[in-house]
Design a protein around this motif. Structure first.
Motif, PDB file in Angstrom:
ATOM      1  N   UNK A  90     -20.266 -21.570 -38.944  1.00  0.00           N
ATOM      2  CA  UNK A  90     -20.457 -22.776 -38.124  1.00  0.00           C
ATOM      3  C   UNK A  90     -21.898 -22.899 -37.656  1.00  0.00           C
ATOM      4  N   UNK A  91     -22.483 -21.784 -37.214  1.00  0.00           N
ATOM      5  CA  UNK A  91     -23.863 -21.820 -36.730  1.00  0.00           C
ATOM      6  C   UNK A  91     -24.834 -22.198 -37.849  1.00  0.00           C
ATOM      7  N   UNK A  92     -24.586 -21.733 -39.039  1.00  0.00           N
ATOM      8  CA  UNK A  92     -25.451 -22.127 -40.156  1.00  0.00           C
ATOM      9  C   UNK A  92     -25.317 -23.623 -40.440  1.00  0.00           C
ATOM     10  N   UNK A  94     -24.803 -25.937 -38.321  1.00  0.00           N
ATOM     11  CA  UNK A  94     -25.469 -26.746 -37.291  1.00  0.00           C
ATOM     12  C   UNK A  94     -26.949 -26.384 -37.153  1.00  0.00           C
ATOM     13  N   UNK A  95     -27.493 -25.670 -38.162  1.00  0.00           N
ATOM     14  CA  UNK A  95     -28.921 -25.423 -38.184  1.00  0.00           C
ATOM     15  C   UNK A  95     -29.396 -24.205 -37.430  1.00  0.00           C
ATOM     16  N   UNK A  96     -28.498 -23.276 -37.140  1.00  0.00           N
ATOM     17  CA  UNK A  96     -28.889 -22.075 -36.389  1.00  0.00           C
ATOM     18  C   UNK A  96     -28.873 -20.823 -37.270  1.00  0.00           C
ATOM     19  N   UNK A  97     -29.074 -21.008 -38.556  1.00  0.00           N
ATOM     20  CA  UNK A  97     -29.048 -19.887 -39.485  1.00  0.00           C
ATOM     21  C   UNK A  97     -30.118 -18.851 -39.198  1.00  0.00           C
ATOM     22  N   UNK A  98     -31.288 -19.304 -38.721  1.00  0.00           N
ATOM     23  CA  UNK A  98     -32.366 -18.352 -38.423  1.00  0.00           C
ATOM     24  C   UNK A  98     -31.960 -17.373 -37.336  1.00  0.00           C
ATOM     25  N   UNK A  99     -31.249 -17.847 -36.343  1.00  0.00           N
ATOM     26  CA  UNK A  99     -30.803 -16.966 -35.270  1.00  0.00           C
ATOM     27  C   UNK A  99     -29.782 -15.954 -35.784  1.00  0.00           C
ATOM     28  N   UNK A 100     -28.920 -16.409 -36.676  1.00  0.00           N
ATOM     29  CA  UNK A 100     -27.939 -15.493 -37.268  1.00  0.00           C
ATOM     30  C   UNK A 100     -28.658 -14.403 -38.060  1.00  0.00           C
ATOM     31  N   UNK A 101     -29.633 -14.797 -38.861  1.00  0.00           N
ATOM     32  CA  UNK A 101     -30.386 -13.827 -39.668  1.00  0.00           C
ATOM     33  C   UNK A 101     -31.126 -12.830 -38.782  1.00  0.00           C
ATOM     34  N   UNK A 102     -31.684 -13.328 -37.695  1.00  0.00           N
ATOM     35  CA  UNK A 102     -32.410 -12.453 -36.772  1.00  0.00           C
ATOM     36  C   UNK A 102     -31.454 -11.439 -36.142  1.00  0.00           C
ATOM     37  N   UNK A 103     -30.257 -11.902 -35.802  1.00  0.00           N
ATOM     38  CA  UNK A 103     -29.275 -10.988 -35.219  1.00  0.00           C
ATOM     39  C   UNK A 103     -28.871  -9.900 -36.209  1.00  0.00           C
ATOM     40  N   UNK A 104     -28.572 -10.281 -37.449  1.00  0.00           N
ATOM     41  CA  UNK A 104     -28.164  -9.304 -38.458  1.00  0.00           C
ATOM     42  C   UNK A 104     -29.266  -8.264 -38.675  1.00  0.00           C
ATOM     43  N   UNK A 105     -30.520  -8.711 -38.694  1.00  0.00           N
ATOM     44  CA  UNK A 105     -31.632  -7.790 -38.850  1.00  0.00           C
ATOM     45  C   UNK A 105     -31.688  -6.795 -37.690  1.00  0.00           C
ATOM     46  N   UNK A 106     -31.615  -7.284 -36.469  1.00  0.00           N
ATOM     47  CA  UNK A 106     -31.703  -6.394 -35.312  1.00  0.00           C
ATOM     48  C   UNK A 106     -30.471  -5.493 -35.205  1.00  0.00           C
ATOM     49  N   UNK A 107     -29.322  -5.972 -35.668  1.00  0.00           N
ATOM     50  CA  UNK A 107     -28.118  -5.153 -35.694  1.00  0.00           C
ATOM     51  C   UNK A 107     -28.332  -3.929 -36.586  1.00  0.00           C
ATOM     52  N   UNK A 108     -28.898  -4.156 -37.752  1.00  0.00           N
ATOM     53  CA  UNK A 108     -29.169  -3.050 -38.675  1.00  0.00           C
ATOM     54  C   UNK A 108     -30.304  -2.164 -38.176  1.00  0.00           C
ATOM     55  N   UNK A 109     -31.279  -2.755 -37.498  1.00  0.00           N
ATOM     56  CA  UNK A 109     -32.346  -1.945 -36.910  1.00  0.00           C
ATOM     57  C   UNK A 109     -31.762  -1.002 -35.847  1.00  0.00           C
ATOM     58  N   UNK A 110     -30.775  -1.470 -35.118  1.00  0.00           N
ATOM     59  CA  UNK A 110     -30.135  -0.609 -34.133  1.00  0.00           C
ATOM     60  C   UNK A 110     -29.450   0.584 -34.782  1.00  0.00           C
ATOM     61  N   UNK A 111     -28.786   0.329 -35.906  1.00  0.00           N
ATOM     62  CA  UNK A 111     -28.126   1.415 -36.627  1.00  0.00           C
ATOM     63  C   UNK A 111     -29.145   2.409 -37.162  1.00  0.00           C
ATOM     64  N   UNK A 112     -30.259   1.899 -37.667  1.00  0.00           N
ATOM     65  CA  UNK A 112     -31.315   2.775 -38.187  1.00  0.00           C
ATOM     66  C   UNK A 112     -31.893   3.647 -37.084  1.00  0.00           C
ATOM     67  N   UNK A 113     -32.053   3.059 -35.910  1.00  0.00           N
ATOM     68  CA  UNK A 113     -32.611   3.794 -34.776  1.00  0.00           C
ATOM     69  C   UNK A 113     -31.670   4.910 -34.313  1.00  0.00           C
ATOM     70  N   UNK A 114     -30.377   4.665 -34.423  1.00  0.00           N
ATOM     71  CA  UNK A 114     -29.399   5.624 -33.914  1.00  0.00           C
ATOM     72  C   UNK A 114     -29.018   6.690 -34.928  1.00  0.00           C
ATOM     73  N   UNK A 115     -29.266   6.452 -36.208  1.00  0.00           N
ATOM     74  CA  UNK A 115     -28.724   7.307 -37.274  1.00  0.00           C
ATOM     75  C   UNK A 115     -29.130   8.770 -37.153  1.00  0.00           C
TER      76      UNK A 115
END
Length: 240
Positions: A90-92, A94-115
């Motif tokens: 839905x967010x994509x 309505x034009x909010x795909x960039x925010x979704x992509x940014x979230x997915x990136x930071x989500x994976x960065x969090x996993x990398x930081x914790x690994x």
């Protein structure tokens, strides 16, 4: 005693790959020719397996903790939570795909930081492994060591890993981005409100990814002589 040594070598030979009868006979013939010299004790086999697991864990967690360790690996990349996939779609729309992509990136960065924090937990489980555990792994499936770690560390790993993951998600702003995304989605008319547990989802996905990498490392050590980085590893797995 000699019978025990023969039995031990056959078990090692069968452990990691489907050996032929000829392969097994060749192993036994080598022992006979050498008069039993240089054979491995059960304790040495167990120690070799523990070394193999520690190598695999350090390599796997090391890969995961690098930049793009999760995000750049399609096998373990953490996607938008499946149970709220409609939010992303839905967010994509309505034009909010960039925010979704940014979230997915930071989500994976969090996993990398914790690994990297997972290594001591795995190592603790390995140290508790008995000789019987080691032989069962060597006689088991090709991912038997990884499955052993799943059985013996999953609950402990989750308990220890979750607070670290929470901090990492906050550090990379994944939590803030996700909250903003959910709030914006919930403002869209006629949508079903969502608020899933991001911390639980991210923790479990990060752990699943670590086990994928550990399984890959286990396979390398079983199949590739160059991946056996110590003398004991080479001696144990050369008997396959």
């Amino acid at each position: 005693m000699k019978k025990l040594l023969y039995t031990s070598l056959i078990a090692v030979a069968l452990s990691a790959s489907a050996c032929s009868v000829t392969d097994i006979q060749r192993t036994m013939d080598g022992v006979i020719a050498a008069g039993g010299a240089g054979t491995l004790t059960q304790g040495e086999v167990a120690s070799g397996l523990k070394q193999a697991l520690e190598v695999g864990i350090n390599n796997g967690a090391g890969q995961a903790s690098q930049t793009n360790g999760y995000f750049g690996n399609p096998l373990i990349k953490i996607p938008f939570p499946e149970d709220v996939q409609r939010v992303e779609n839905t967010l994509r729309q309505v034009g909010l795909g960039d925010q979704v992509d940014k979230f997915v990136l930071t989500l994976n960065r969090g996993a990398e930081d914790a690994a990297k924090s997972a290594i001591p937990i795995f190592v603790s489980a390995i140290k508790q492994m008995t000789i019987q555990d080691a032989w069962a792994i060597l006689r088991g499936d090709r991912d038997a060591a990884t499955q052993y770690l799943k059985r013996t560390t999953s609950d402990q790993l989750y308990t220890a890993f979750n607070p670290i993951m929470v901090k990492s998600l906050e550090k990379t702003n994944a939590t803030r981005y996700y909250t903003d995304i959910v709030n914006q989605y919930n403002k869209i008319p006629l949508t079903q409100k969502v608020n899933p547990d991001l911390d639980d989802y991210a923790t479990q996905k990060a752990i699943d990814g670590l086990f994928v990498l550990v399984a890959q490392e286990e396979e390398k050590i079983r199949e590739n002589p160059l991946a056996r980085t110590t003398d004991l590893l080479r001696r144990v797995f050369a008997q396959q």
